[in-house]
Design a protein around this motif. Structure first.
Motif, PDB file in Angstrom:
ATOM      1  N   ALA A  21     -36.550  39.132 -70.919  1.00  0.00           N
ATOM      2  CA  ALA A  21     -37.180  38.652 -72.149  1.00  0.00           C
ATOM      3  C   ALA A  21     -36.640  39.400 -73.369  1.00  0.00           C
ATOM      4  O   ALA A  21     -36.502  38.816 -74.448  1.00  0.00           O
ATOM      5  CB  ALA A  21     -38.693  38.821 -72.062  1.00  0.00           C
ATOM      6  N   SER A  60     -39.369  41.711 -67.995  1.00  0.00           N
ATOM      7  CA  SER A  60     -39.392  42.246 -69.355  1.00  0.00           C
ATOM      8  C   SER A  60     -37.983  42.419 -69.913  1.00  0.00           C
ATOM      9  O   SER A  60     -37.717  42.090 -71.074  1.00  0.00           O
ATOM     10  CB  SER A  60     -40.120  43.594 -69.381  1.00  0.00           C
ATOM     11  OG  SER A  60     -41.487  43.448 -69.089  1.00  0.00           O
ATOM     12  N   TYR A 103     -41.862  38.917 -74.037  1.00  0.00           N
ATOM     13  CA  TYR A 103     -42.826  39.111 -72.970  1.00  0.00           C
ATOM     14  C   TYR A 103     -42.917  40.589 -72.586  1.00  0.00           C
ATOM     15  O   TYR A 103     -41.907  41.296 -72.505  1.00  0.00           O
ATOM     16  CB  TYR A 103     -42.439  38.313 -71.726  1.00  0.00           C
ATOM     17  CG  TYR A 103     -43.293  38.695 -70.532  1.00  0.00           C
ATOM     18  CD1 TYR A 103     -44.582  38.193 -70.403  1.00  0.00           C
ATOM     19  CD2 TYR A 103     -42.836  39.617 -69.590  1.00  0.00           C
ATOM     20  CE1 TYR A 103     -45.389  38.591 -69.350  1.00  0.00           C
ATOM     21  CE2 TYR A 103     -43.642  40.006 -68.530  1.00  0.00           C
ATOM     22  CZ  TYR A 103     -44.920  39.491 -68.423  1.00  0.00           C
ATOM     23  OH  TYR A 103     -45.725  39.888 -67.388  1.00  0.00           O
TER      24      TYR A 103
END
Length: 282
Positions: free
Chosen positions: A98, A95, A168
């Protein structure tokens, strides 16, 4: 006992260092405070050192950014998890990566219309911080495009803006499972905050409950009263813990430390359930 279980430092999108958050908590008359930076535990050590000196009990935590299959943003607070747990650590790292690429794309789009660069954003990010839209907002303030972070989010950086880029994030039920596997206590943060965007339906609540959701953050300024009533019924039906918190961000948001509190018996239950790491008592 005054307990606030949702605060942020400059390790994520707050404006104060972790130690300064603890000092602000002491000044606000809090006895117990959780540090719950977005997708990061990098502030725990500094917060623990300051809390011990100041006489504040620290609950180590994190706020995990999630997204449903139909694109609704969900935040899950994780209390007392093991930060070295491989499954949760891998998902958080994915995460965070991203978020960086997403921020870069947003700045590239913004630079076509505004005098902002990636360097401007980097100057707003504390070492080890989880980068996000608030840092872009702060950069826009610094270069004079908008007067405040809130103004940036109300206009240029809204999810409906042409500059917005999704990133994401794990499914919320998966996040709940990983938090539990890491010995943590998962609590759904500001679940009915409709002013922030779309909120989830019953199916997502039940998926999270089935995955091991421990509680819901009901007393939060962004939950409207009708949403709070719904959450109280849901909590009673499924024996969920009920928390109240400020979601403090320093000067990044108007939220005040201690404006909503969690009952001592709920804090005690969270401490009982959390097996990944311990409460750090003053």
């Amino acid at each position: 006992m005054r307990i606030d279980l949702h605060t942020h430092s400059n390790v994520s999108d707050g404006t104060e260092a972790p130690g300064a958050v603890m000092a602000a908590a002491r000044a606000a008359g809090l006895d117990v405070v959780a540090l719950t930076d977005h997708d990061s535990t990098a502030g725990w050590a500094e917060a623990a050192e300051a809390a011990g000196t100041l006489g504040v009990t620290l609950v180590p935590g994190m706020e995990v950014s999630c997204r449903t299959a139909d694109g609704i943003s969900v935040h899950v607070l994780s209390y007392l998890h093991d930060p070295s747990h491989p499954g949760l650590r891998k998902e958080i790292a994915k995460s965070r990566s991203a978020r960086v690429s997403r921020a870069e794309q947003m700045v590239e789009r913004l630079s076509e219309d505004y005098p902002i660069s990636w360097q401007d954003v980097e100057e707003q990010v504390a070492p080890g911080a989880t980068i996000g839209r608030p840092h872009i907002a702060d950069a826009l303030v610094a270069v004079g495009v908008v007067p405040t972070r809130s103004a940036a989010f109300a206009g240029i950086l809204t999810g409906r803006s042409k500059y917005f880029v999704a990133h994401y994030a794990p499914d919320p039920a998966v996040a709940v499972e990983l938090i539990r596997a890491a010995g943590g206590v998962p609590v759904f943060a500001h679940p009915e905050a409709s002013a922030r965007g779309r909120v989830v339906g019953e199916e997502t609540y039940h998926q999270m409950i089935d995955a091991g959701l421990a509680g819901v953050e009901i007393e939060h300024r962004d939950n409207p009263e009708a949403g709070r009533e719904y959450l109280r019924r849901l909590a009673a039906e499924h024996s969920l813990l009920v928390t109240g918190s400020s979601d403090y961000h320093g000067t990044g948001k108007p939220n005040l430390l201690g404006e909503n509190l969690t009952a001592p018996e709920v804090f005690e239950r969270i401490e009982e359930l959390g097996t990944g790491t311990g409460v750090i008592r003053a």
